[in-house]
Enzyme design. Structure first.
Site, PDB file in Angstrom:
ATOM      1  N   LYS A   1       0.884  -1.166   0.000  1.00 57.98           N
ATOM      2  CA  LYS A   1       0.000   0.000   0.000  1.00 57.98           C
ATOM      3  C   LYS A   1       0.923   1.217   0.000  1.00 57.98           C
ATOM      4  O   LYS A   1       1.586   1.500   0.999  1.00 57.98           O
ATOM      5  CB  LYS A   1      -0.900   0.026   1.234  1.00 57.98           C
ATOM      6  CG  LYS A   1      -1.659   1.348   1.333  1.00 57.98           C
ATOM      7  CD  LYS A   1      -2.546   1.477   2.559  1.00 57.98           C
ATOM      8  CE  LYS A   1      -2.956   2.942   2.734  1.00 57.98           C
ATOM      9  NZ  LYS A   1      -3.861   3.158   3.858  1.00 57.98           N
TER      10      LYS A   1
ATOM     11  N   GLY B   1      -8.211   9.547   9.216  1.00 62.15           N
ATOM     12  CA  GLY B   1      -8.568   9.719  10.621  1.00 62.15           C
ATOM     13  C   GLY B   1      -9.648  10.738  10.904  1.00 62.15           C
ATOM     14  O   GLY B   1     -10.023  10.937  12.055  1.00 62.15           O
TER      15      GLY B   1
END
Lengths: 257, 66, 351
Positions: free
Chosen positions: A98, A159
């Site tokens: 990733k 987040g």
């Protein structure tokens, strides 16, 4: 869904939910959310350590038979990201990565210039690259052209839990994608994950929404169901939005009194 | 012999290989990687690469991350 | 033939307190540690804060924390030496609306568990602690969350243990099985995993010690959430201030990391602007003993060794209850119900 496999780089997964392990308050919670989410692919980060016991995250993941997707979190430049990917390949014996190259601490938004540079280098070096990218259809296209095996646009910054701020861009990315589109970052709750799938994403990657929830395992279950629900809804085909009512009961044959 | 591991001077056995060092310090090689003098050491070379005094070694492991 | 009733490995606050309590019960105790200053206690700020340190899904641990907090006043009184115990309460402040929302949720969760704290607005926060930055949206007052100075506490425990007849041996123990003792207690903190083959891992933490120009008026511990990051500021009676703490998975590395210092000072100064003028006295780094579920391992392990380890963030807070319960186990063989949920075999998940 056994008849609807999710294929990344030739590997078929049954679960379309990819789980990030970051933010979990304990290893016990990591274990619980891995199980409750039904995920078959989870992300880890690479950090310096000299302890005998720090490898235990991998023990927890391996015990559950889950495939590992290392990330390059924390990298700000292509050079750092390529190096981290090389380390991860040796550590975890996988060429999947990733790719995450962020611009600054405040937004954690991908730096598109460094990202493209790193993606190109890693693809040439034989990696299966899953880049975390902005919700920019042009950038997504360029990453596919380079040979990335998936594109992972953000819903909103990492987040934040702000959900999908630009659904139209996600649809645009999906509409011209030749590789799986995985909505990565910004998911706050189950409806966000369902929306991502309804928009046509092939999968969802999330971490904080589960690991920082009050009851992480329960939220993992919710996300698993939401991803399945969204996928079913996408395949089933939604009805068009109309400005005026369209009765669902017959309008003819009303009893006459 | 003295080598630097993650920024700290450490005394390790002469003739230690990368594989031996990882086994000794990290217990398991799964999830671990090593950088010696700035180069990532491929897993296939862990058994054969003998460390020398004064080398700078970084040990890296997988941790929780999104 | 055993030369001592009890051998304790690790002379941190836990090991030394267990030694003291066991000696008080008439057992002969030998305490092994070549360098007790390696322990996490030296870095710890010493917050005794079950309410403001509440975490979701840790309600079993909360009960143990509360039980230990309740023992603190008599514990320090019995020691009869300076410990820096200060019962001034704690303020928990939010930096922005999202931090406040998270604080409100935690307050509701705490209230549902019977904890007593109250939500206040920014004006009331500043009325209590005028040094706080203007514009804070609100926070929480926890009058029963206190502090102790772990360095004073450790010195007091060491003195008390010596006075009670504990023998201190400055040697490294490498093989628990080789100790000539009736019973062995492992209280080696972050090193317990290596020594005892246990699921305990080191979790690096950094704290800073500052000398403020003027002490915090309220004398209260200030905890803050600043854009999702947590920082705490613990004012000692002498005007010193402890700021903490980072949390890093870095193995046994204890080198101070510049980024951690920056983040702590950035967040601390955000909520208490005058800290920017303080003298930076010390950067300390320690290793918390982390377990799979963040709760300690208390009781007899598979190999018969008694475990008093894995206290993670709560070693200083849990010192009185651990010492009492482990001394009972050593003296009578009985497990105090208060530690029963923390039996070492409770989870198969590695730390």
């Amino acid at each position: 869904m056994a008849d609807d496999p999710f294929i990344i780089a030739g590997v078929a997964l049954e679960s379309r939910l990819i789980l990030g392990t970051g933010g979990a308050p304990s290893m016990q919670v990591v274990d619980e959310v891995l199980v409750a989410s039904g995920t078959e692919l989870c992300t880890v980060a690479m950090r310096r350590a000299d302890a005998a016991t720090s490898g235990s995250l991998i023990d927890v993941i391996d015990r559950r038979g889950i495939r590992v997707l290392p990330n390059t979190a924390g990298c700000r430049t292509a050079v750092e990201a390529v190096r981290t990917a090389q380390l991860a390949r040796e550590a975890l014996e996988t060429d999947w990565v990733k790719l995450e190259v962020v611009a600054d601490e405040r937004t954690l938004l991908p730096d598109p210039v460094e990202l493209l540079d790193a993606a190109g280098q890693l693809v040439r070096a034989g990696f299966q690259v899953l880049p975390y990218t902005n919700d920019d259809p042009v950038l997504a296209r360029r990453l596919q052209q380079l040979g990335c095996v998936a594109v992972m646009p953000l819903g909103s910054p990492i987040g934040t839990g702000l959900g999908i701020r630009n659904p139209h861009n996600i649809e645009l990315i999906v509409s011209e994608a030749t590789v799986p589109v995985i909505l990565d970052a910004g998911i706050g709750t189950a409806s966000d994950a369902a929306l991502a799938m309804e928009l046509g994403c092939d999968g969802v990657l999330l971490a904080s929404a589960v690991t920082r929830a009050q009851q992480p395992a329960r939220m993992a279950t919710a996300m698993a169901l939401a991803v399945q629900a969204g996928r079913h809804a996408r395949l089933a085909g939604r009805i068009p939005r109309r400005h005026h009512a369209h009765a669902s009961s017959p309008t003819e044959g009303m009893p006459v009194f | 012999m003295i080598v630097t591991i993650n920024g700290e001077d450490r005394d390790i056995a002469d003739g230690s290989t990368v594989a031996a060092l990882i086994d000794d310090l990290l217990g398991s090689s799964r999830g671990s990687a090593a950088v010696v003098d700035g180069d990532v050491v491929p897993r296939s070379e862990w058994d054969s690469l003998v460390l020398r005094a004064g080398q700078e070694i970084e040990l890296i492991v997988a941790v929780q991350g999104g | 033939m055993s030369t001592t009733d009890v051998a304790i490995v690790g002379a941190g606050v836990i090991g030394t307190a267990v030694a003291w309590r066991a000696a008080q019960r008439g057992l002969t105790v030998t305490l092994f540690d070549p360098d007790p200053t390696r322990g996490a206690w030296r870095t710890a700020a010493g917050m005794l804060a079950p309410i403001t340190e509440l975490h979701y899904a840790e309600s079993a641990l909360l009960r143990l924390n509360l039980a230990s907090l309740a023992r603190y006043p008599s514990f320090v009184e019995e020691l009869g030496l300076p410990t820096g115990y200060r019962a001034n309460g704690t303020l928990e402040v939010a930096w922005d609306a999202a931090d406040l929302a998270a604080l409100r949720d935690l307050h509701a969760f705490g209230t549902s568990l019977g904890l007593s704290s109250r939500l206040v607005d920014g004006a009331e926060l500043r009325a209590i602690e005028p040094g706080l930055a203007p514009g804070l949206p609100g926070g929480l007052v926890a009058d029963s969350d206190h502090q102790v100075d772990p360095r004073l506490l450790h010195a007091a425990l060491t003195t008390a243990a010596r006075a009670a007849g504990v023998r201190f041996v400055a040697e490294e123990v490498r093989d628990l099985g080789a100790l000539a003792a009736g019973q062995v207690v492992l209280a080696a903190g972050a090193w317990s995993g290596v020594l005892g083959g246990l699921p305990v891992r080191p979790v690096k933490g950094q704290t800073l010690r500052l000398r403020a120009l003027s002490p915090l008026a309220s004398g209260r511990v200030v905890r803050a959430s600043v854009k999702g990051s947590t920082v705490y500021i613990v004012p000692r009676e002498n005007g010193d201030v402890v700021v903490g703490a980072s949390s890093e998975e870095a193995g046994f590395d204890v080198t101070p990391r510049a980024g951690a210092v920056y983040e702590l000072l950035r967040d601390a100064q955000t909520v208490l602007p005058e800290l920017g003028e303080a003298e930076l006295v010390e950067v300390s780094t320690g290793l918390r003993p982390g377990t799979a579920d963040n709760a300690p391992l208390l009781g007899r392990g598979e190999d018969g060794v008694i475990l008093a380890t894995g206290h993670y963030r709560n070693g200083v807070l849990l010192t009185p209850v651990t010492a009492d319960a482990i001394a009972t186990l050593l003296a009578t063989g009985e497990t105090d119900p208060v530690i029963a949920p923390f039996t070492p075999s409770r989870t198969a998940v590695p730390a």
